[in-house]
Write a protein that holds these residues in place. Sequence first.
Motif, short mmCIF file in Angstrom:
data_model
loop_
_atom_site.label_atom_id
_atom_site.label_comp_id
_atom_site.label_asym_id
_atom_site.label_seq_id
_atom_site.Cartn_x
_atom_site.Cartn_y
_atom_site.Cartn_z
N GLU A 69 0.69 -1.13 0.06
CA GLU A 69 -0.21 0.02 -0.28
C GLU A 69 0.79 1.75 0.50
O GLU A 69 0.67 2.05 -0.39
N ARG A 70 1.99 1.25 0.77
CA ARG A 70 3.00 2.47 1.28
C ARG A 70 3.65 2.40 -0.29
O ARG A 70 3.59 3.90 -0.73
N ALA A 71 4.37 1.92 -1.09
CA ALA A 71 4.64 1.86 -2.63
C ALA A 71 3.88 2.25 -3.57
O ALA A 71 4.02 2.47 -4.46
N GLU A 72 2.15 1.90 -3.23
CA GLU A 72 1.58 2.41 -4.58
C GLU A 72 1.40 4.23 -4.24
O GLU A 72 1.18 4.55 -4.39
N PHE A 73 0.91 4.42 -3.03
CA PHE A 73 1.02 5.59 -2.11
C PHE A 73 2.32 6.19 -2.55
O PHE A 73 1.22 7.73 -2.85
N VAL A 74 2.83 6.19 -2.15
CA VAL A 74 4.28 7.24 -3.40
C VAL A 74 4.49 8.15 -4.06
O VAL A 74 4.20 9.31 -4.08
N PRO A 75 4.07 7.63 -5.36
CA PRO A 75 3.89 7.94 -6.54
C PRO A 75 3.05 8.51 -6.69
O PRO A 75 3.29 9.41 -7.28
N ALA A 76 2.04 8.26 -6.08
CA ALA A 76 0.51 8.37 -6.59
C ALA A 76 0.66 10.29 -5.37
O ALA A 76 0.51 11.33 -5.89
N PHE A 77 1.22 10.10 -4.31
CA PHE A 77 0.88 11.50 -3.41
C PHE A 77 2.55 12.91 -4.10
O PHE A 77 1.92 14.27 -4.29
N ARG A 78 3.16 11.57 -5.01
CA ARG A 78 4.12 12.73 -5.80
C ARG A 78 3.46 13.31 -6.75
O ARG A 78 3.60 14.20 -7.15
N GLU A 79 2.71 12.63 -7.92
CA GLU A 79 1.49 13.16 -8.94
C GLU A 79 1.13 14.11 -8.47
O GLU A 79 0.73 15.17 -8.85
N TYR A 80 0.31 13.53 -7.37
CA TYR A 80 -0.51 14.63 -6.45
C TYR A 80 -0.10 16.41 -6.20
O TYR A 80 -0.41 16.85 -5.94
N LEU A 81 0.63 16.11 -5.60
CA LEU A 81 2.20 17.09 -5.52
C LEU A 81 2.38 17.67 -6.50
O LEU A 81 2.18 19.32 -6.61
N ILE A 82 2.60 17.32 -7.13
CA ILE A 82 3.15 18.00 -8.95
C ILE A 82 1.84 18.89 -9.58
O ILE A 82 1.83 19.61 -10.23
N THR A 83 0.40 18.23 -9.22
CA THR A 83 -0.78 19.18 -9.76
C THR A 83 -1.00 19.99 -9.20
O THR A 83 -1.41 21.35 -9.54
N SER A 84 -0.97 19.77 -7.43
CA SER A 84 -0.56 21.01 -7.21
C SER A 84 -0.26 22.16 -7.08
O SER A 84 -0.67 23.17 -7.22
#
Length: 212
Positions: free
Chosen positions: A93-108
């Motif tokens: 779950e954490r391995a999937e969350f980290v790149p998703a959080f990264r892309e979320y930061l990029i868009t933000s």
Amino acid sequence: MNSLIKHLILCITFLAVSTGVSAEEVNKKDPYQMIKTVADITFKRFANEQAAIQVEPNLLKTIVREELMPYINYQYAAYKVIGSNFKKTNKTERAEFVPAFREYLITSYAQVFTLYNNQKVEFAPPKDFTDERVVSVATSVIEPGRPPIDISFRVRKHKKTGDWKAYDMVAEGISLLDSKQAELSSLIRQKGLSHVTEMLKEKSQKNIEFKQ
């Protein structure tokens, strides 16, 4: 402080940790010099590409992804957001969350960049960081007709490489990382990390828009 001013603060601060140069040209062993160097160069790049950005705002995502994220410790930030929920998650779950959080930061960050308006940033003198693992790089945003806005970047030293990367900023006493943690922590607790990961993936797909 109204929402526009908050967005302007975020705009300026995250510009100041992006860069238009290769990693070899930025001194990642000195947190103060790193922040100042990449800020100076990024302001110039952003101005040079403004015409193209006006035509295609999603270009901001590309700029953030290529130039900002190499200097952000997004994995550390992601784990801080998980916070007290960490033991309730598993490695997958954490391995999937980290790149998703990264892309979320990029868009933000990219959306915030639409509010860039050539504000001036002044840097406080550096301090001795020889024995430090985390330092705050203090700056002030100067905009005509407004009081200076105090901002500090939290920068963390990697144990093995000795490189410094930014992981948070505090503007007028408001921590961006703390606000993200408050926004997502309860959702992680209530619905699980996988649910939040999918939510962030969806948010990351949004187009960047210039607000009228």
